[in-house]
Design an enzyme around this catalytic site. Structure first.
Site, PDB file in Angstrom:
ATOM      1  N   TRP A 164      18.891  -7.236  -2.304  1.00  0.00           N
ATOM      2  CA  TRP A 164      17.891  -8.293  -2.227  1.00  0.00           C
ATOM      3  C   TRP A 164      18.274  -9.266  -1.099  1.00  0.00           C
ATOM      4  O   TRP A 164      19.437  -9.649  -0.972  1.00  0.00           O
ATOM      5  CB  TRP A 164      17.797  -9.045  -3.568  1.00  0.00           C
ATOM      6  N   ASP A 183       0.819 -18.402  -3.729  1.00  0.00           N
ATOM      7  CA  ASP A 183       1.879 -17.561  -4.303  1.00  0.00           C
ATOM      8  C   ASP A 183       2.058 -17.892  -5.787  1.00  0.00           C
ATOM      9  O   ASP A 183       1.147 -18.413  -6.454  1.00  0.00           O
ATOM     10  CB  ASP A 183       3.162 -17.746  -3.472  1.00  0.00           C
ATOM     11  N   ARG A 236      15.662 -12.174 -14.217  1.00  0.00           N
ATOM     12  CA  ARG A 236      14.743 -13.260 -13.873  1.00  0.00           C
ATOM     13  C   ARG A 236      13.865 -13.601 -15.086  1.00  0.00           C
ATOM     14  O   ARG A 236      12.672 -13.847 -14.956  1.00  0.00           O
ATOM     15  CB  ARG A 236      13.870 -12.876 -12.672  1.00  0.00           C
ATOM     16  N   LYS A 243      -1.174 -10.288  -3.299  1.00  0.00           N
ATOM     17  CA  LYS A 243       0.248 -10.056  -3.007  1.00  0.00           C
ATOM     18  C   LYS A 243       0.843  -9.546  -4.312  1.00  0.00           C
ATOM     19  O   LYS A 243       1.012 -10.307  -5.262  1.00  0.00           O
ATOM     20  CB  LYS A 243       0.911 -11.349  -2.565  1.00  0.00           C
ATOM     21  N   TRP A 244       1.113  -8.241  -4.368  1.00  0.00           N
ATOM     22  CA  TRP A 244       1.487  -7.564  -5.618  1.00  0.00           C
ATOM     23  C   TRP A 244       3.011  -7.481  -5.668  1.00  0.00           C
ATOM     24  O   TRP A 244       3.602  -6.669  -4.974  1.00  0.00           O
ATOM     25  CB  TRP A 244       0.860  -6.166  -5.613  1.00  0.00           C
ATOM     26  N   ASP A 245       3.592  -8.301  -6.525  1.00  0.00           N
ATOM     27  CA  ASP A 245       5.057  -8.445  -6.545  1.00  0.00           C
ATOM     28  C   ASP A 245       5.681  -7.631  -7.682  1.00  0.00           C
ATOM     29  O   ASP A 245       4.970  -7.179  -8.605  1.00  0.00           O
ATOM     30  CB  ASP A 245       5.379  -9.940  -6.701  1.00  0.00           C
ATOM     31  N   ASN A 248       9.591  -7.996  -9.448  1.00  0.00           N
ATOM     32  CA  ASN A 248      10.842  -8.709  -9.204  1.00  0.00           C
ATOM     33  C   ASN A 248      12.056  -8.279 -10.004  1.00  0.00           C
ATOM     34  O   ASN A 248      12.959  -9.084 -10.211  1.00  0.00           O
ATOM     35  CB  ASN A 248      10.600 -10.208  -9.387  1.00  0.00           C
ATOM     36  N   CYS A 258       5.023  -5.910  -2.483  1.00  0.00           N
ATOM     37  CA  CYS A 258       6.185  -6.785  -2.370  1.00  0.00           C
ATOM     38  C   CYS A 258       7.032  -6.501  -3.593  1.00  0.00           C
ATOM     39  O   CYS A 258       6.499  -6.299  -4.676  1.00  0.00           O
ATOM     40  CB  CYS A 258       5.695  -8.237  -2.369  1.00  0.00           C
ATOM     41  N   ASP A 284      12.820 -11.059   1.310  1.00  0.00           N
ATOM     42  CA  ASP A 284      12.710 -12.488   1.016  1.00  0.00           C
ATOM     43  C   ASP A 284      13.535 -13.298   2.007  1.00  0.00           C
ATOM     44  O   ASP A 284      13.442 -14.524   2.036  1.00  0.00           O
ATOM     45  CB  ASP A 284      13.200 -12.777  -0.410  1.00  0.00           C
TER      46      ASP A 284
HETATM   47  C1  DGJ Z   1       9.409 -12.668  -4.653  1.00  0.00           C
HETATM   48  C2  DGJ Z   1       8.624 -12.574  -3.367  1.00  0.00           C
HETATM   49  O1  DGJ Z   1       9.268 -11.716  -2.486  1.00  0.00           O
HETATM   50  C3  DGJ Z   1       8.458 -13.969  -2.805  1.00  0.00           C
HETATM   51  O2  DGJ Z   1       7.827 -13.931  -1.563  1.00  0.00           O
HETATM   52  C4  DGJ Z   1       7.677 -14.788  -3.785  1.00  0.00           C
HETATM   53  O3  DGJ Z   1       6.389 -14.265  -3.916  1.00  0.00           O
HETATM   54  C5  DGJ Z   1       8.384 -14.814  -5.132  1.00  0.00           C
HETATM   55  N1  DGJ Z   1       8.698 -13.491  -5.587  1.00  0.00           N
HETATM   56  C6  DGJ Z   1       7.549 -15.524  -6.164  1.00  0.00           C
HETATM   57  O4  DGJ Z   1       8.087 -15.446  -7.401  1.00  0.00           O
END
Ligand code: DGJ
Length: 746
Positions: free
Chosen positions: A207, A375, A452, A485-487, A489, A535, A557
């Site tokens: 990351w 965002d 997270r 923007k499909w995240d 994490n 993303c 990021d």
């Molecule tokens: C991770 C993304 O890569 C960031 O750009 C942002 O959208 C955050 N998540 C938001 O939680």
């Protein structure tokens, strides 16, 4: 050895099938119009496209033997029927020394099998031989069958005529009448010529530190590139390139390269055998894999794409870039250019609200931004990362009138509107999780490891798939959203699917990703104007599978403009800069506390798809003026950067003090060059830049976008001049940057 007569019989059948195919294949060969030909006399398949020939055949044993993959050969070059190679003493049977397109695990195979099956009677022997084939334009299918059981494998080959890149996959069919378990299932094996001077490139990371280009010499043994994390992963990207020889040159040397189209657990195994043969096998990761195939069912592997060039690693990337634009991305072969975006994340974090976002939107519009993206933080009880994921309705305190007023404001400013979502995740502190605690990946009675503060929804479940689809469908139907923007994490832990029968639970690795693709596909079909970014906390889900549904990606990021030089450098070995979002953010940057000028940050980001992520509330009038000018300049070179041919003039790697990239427009009329200086040393001048990809006899006029060239630089000169005499930029100090264009004179 009861299988021997059967094997002989199958061979006769297969040869008969081959002979039956003779006339159409011969007609194709004579017409010369098809890139795929089959010679029924020698049982040789030959694929020729662009500068590449790919040749394999059926040997007397019925194996699909790889013959040649490399620079294009003469049309009439002879290829007799391949013969299985002898084994090596009594320790390496012939199946190991004979390079094959696709192998089952059986008959003493020690190299990585493409397919391994356990049958219900405990038998695990699988020997696949040729049965038949069809050729249809750019597509070839070859059917293989086990020497005894009704296990069929249909190999698909598709050639892209403009790049010579082949797409391969395999479909396993169970016609045995009983279920069996597939334990390893790769898409294809690519065989390179035997040699001992190969070097493997791959991309590793973590990351905020993705896209590290690695290089290592290949030796006998196996190098495994893979993800066992659920998604594609930051740690290793499903791309490889193998270069022959030892030059560091971007433009010379033989390079074989490829990439997998799969966003779940994947593996690419690069083996050099004791006979110095190099084989690259890729597909589903066999780790914890177990796919029960019922009678009548089939399993299709992901696509494994690969190409070849005699013109170095630089050309290998350019071929991939062209291929992605022409064949992979949504709206290919003419995907729209990326707009200049503003994203709120680094400016406002979770503290978004209607007034604050509208104020940012006004400022963004004033510098020429074309898309405003709100965002994280807009939904449910999302005030930090502890709550809200899963509850995809606007937070009533932050958006008392819903998203409508903000979207209308953004549109009235002439920008499109984008929204952040993370639909495959849930916080335990959410209405969704309280209602459906069983919807996440988990093993009953075991802890559910949070990362997270979130868990992964099991999208393999039909009800979860339907929920994710309907939630997004309704969000897009009720609001005039132009972009998601499909995240994503976190990676997986405890990948259990307790609602499925015990012997079906491992299907989660395949079904999750398939359902994800299907959701994306259907959303795109129902909302064709909506664009999507893939993303995953940066670049954790970038691959040729997701790119069939995503218009762009967020590579990292890490927005430090200096770190970005190497991140973007690594990224473009596999993926086109046309999908590489790059934001200008605040200085000092949060990653390294590094201070850089606004110009440096802009020029770093202008090498891809330009975005702005800075807190515009803190900008001075001078910052706005500078940004306005640079955004306007970017728009004049955007098509060249996003669609042109990329040449790496100076690498930022290995502690380099310098870095320079050049983009040549598709029509050759414009060239854009970016140059960066990390820190001046001992008073040495910036290295002279020698441009590439120009027409020697054409005249090109120089325009400095930012920075200075040495005073004796001509205003215009021939392509030969810029290529051989080069250009001297004046760059001194720390974190300096310059950019210029060359415009071809009519
Ligand atoms: C991770 C993304 O890569 C960031 O750009 C942002 O959208 C955050 N998540 C938001 O939680």
């Amino acid at each position: 050895m009861t299988w021997r007569p059967i094997r002989r019989m199958l061979l006769i059948l297969s040869l008969t099938a081959s002979l039956m195919g003779f006339s159409s294949a011969a007609q194709s060969a004579q017409s010369g119009s098809t890139p795929i030909r089959y010679d029924a006399r020698t049982h040789v398949f030959r694929i020729d496209a662009k500068n590449v020939s790919y040749i394999f055949g059926v040997n007397a044993a019925g194996e699909l033997q790889s013959i040649y993959w490399g620079a294009r050969l003469g049309t009439s070059d002879p290829f007799p029927q391949p013969h299985a190679l002898p084994g090596w003493a009594s320790f390496d049977p012939s199946v190991n020394t004979t390079p094959q397109e696709f192998t089952g695990w059986g008959a003493g195979l020690y190299t990585t099998p493409d397919l391994k099956i356990t049958f219900p009677d405990g038998n695990r022997d699988l020997v696949l031989h040729y049965v038949s084939h069809t050729i249809d334009g750019d597509d070839l299918t070859v059917t293989m069958q086990d020497i005894e059981r009704k296990v069929f494998v249909v190999l698909d080959y598709r050639i892209d005529e403009s790049t010579g890149i082949l797409r391969r996959s395999a479909t396993i069919e169970n016609r045995t009448g009983k279920p069996f378990t597939i334990e390893e299932s790769f898409a294809a094996t690519w065989n390179l010529p035997p040699a001992d001077d190969y070097r493997l490139y791959d991309l590793t990371g973590r990351w905020a530190g993705e896209w590290n280009l690695q290089r290592q010499a290949l030796h006998p043994g196996k190098v495994v590139l893979e993800s066992r994390r659920g998604p594609t992963s930051h740690a290793n990207n499903p791309w490889f390139a193998i270069e022959r020889g030892s030059s560091d040159d971007q433009d010379h040397g033989q390079v074989w390269f490829g990439a997998l189209g799969w966003s779940g657990n994947w593996q690419i195994a690069v083996e050099q055998t004791q006979a110095r043969q190099v084989r690259v096998t890729g597909g589903f990761n066999p780790f914890d894999f177990g796919y029960v195939l019922a009678p009548g069912e089939s399993l299709k592997t992901p696509y494994f794409y690969a190409g070849y060039t005699s013109h170095g690693i630089g050309e290998a990337s350019r071929l991939l870039h062209r291929f992605e634009i022409a064949e992979i991305l949504p709206h290919h072969p003419h995907p729209p250019l990326r707009p200049v975006v503003y994203d709120s994340w680094e400016a406002t974090g979770f503290q978004v609200n209607e007034a604050g976002q509208e104020a940012l939107a006004e400022k963004a519009a004033s510098i020429g931004v074309e898309r405003f993206i709100m965002d994280d933080g807009w939904f449910g009880q999302r005030n930090d990362d502890h709550a809200g994921l899963g509850d995809w309705y606007p937070n009533p305190q932050k958006f008392p009138h819903g998203l409508g007023p903000l979207i209308a404001k953004v549109h009235s400013l002439g920008m499109s509107f984008g929204l952040w979502v993370e639909p495959e995740m849930v916080n335990p502190d959410s209405e969704l999780y309280r209602k459906h605690p069983d919807w996440v990946l988990h093993f009953p009675g075991r802890p559910r490891s949070e990362e997270r503060n979130q868990l992964v929804l099991n999208v393999a479940r039909p009800d979860v798939k339907a929920y994710v689809f309907h939630t997004l469908d309704s969000l897009l139907s009720k609001n005039r959203i132009d972009f998601l923007k499909w995240d994503y994490n976190r990676n997986w832990s405890e990948p259990g699917w307790p609602a499925a029968a015990p012997d079906q639970q491992k299907k989660v690795y395949v079904q999750y990703t398939r359902n994800l693709y299907s959701i994306l596909q259907e959303l795109r079909a129902r909302h064709p104007h909506v664009e999507i970014e893939s993303c995953s906390g940066g670049g954790g889900r970038v691959d040729l599978g997701i790119l069939r549904y995503a218009d762009e990606v967020w590579p990292s990021d890490n927005t430090d403009p200096f770190d970005r030089l190497s991140i973007q450098n690594g990224f473009t070995y596999a993926y086109t800069p046309g999908i590489m979002m790059a934001w200008v953010t605040d200085s000092p940057n949060w990653v390294n506390n590094r201070v850089t000028s606004l110009t440096y940050r802009f020029l770093s980001s202008m090498q891809g798809a330009l975005g702005i992520g800075a807190n515009l509330n803190k900008w001075t009038p001078a910052d706005f003026a500078k940004a306005r000018a640079l955004v306007a300049q970017y728009k004049t070179i955007r098509a060249t950067v996003q669609r042109g041919a990329l040449y790496r003039l100076i690498s930022p790697l290995h502690g380099s003090e310098h870095s320079a990239t050049e983009y040549v427009a598709r029509d050759g009329k414009q060239v854009a060059v970016f140059a960066f200086l990390h820190s001046s040393q001992m008073g040495y001048p910036y290295p002279r830049l020698y441009l590439r990809g120009l027409q020697a006899g054409a005249r090109y006029r120089l325009h400095m976008l930012d920075g200075q060239a040495s005073p004796d630089t001509p205003a215009a000169a021939s392509g030969a001049y810029w290529t051989s005499a080069g250009i001297q930029l004046i760059l001194r100090g720390d974190f300096q940057a310059a950019a210029f264009t060359l415009e071809r004179e009519p």
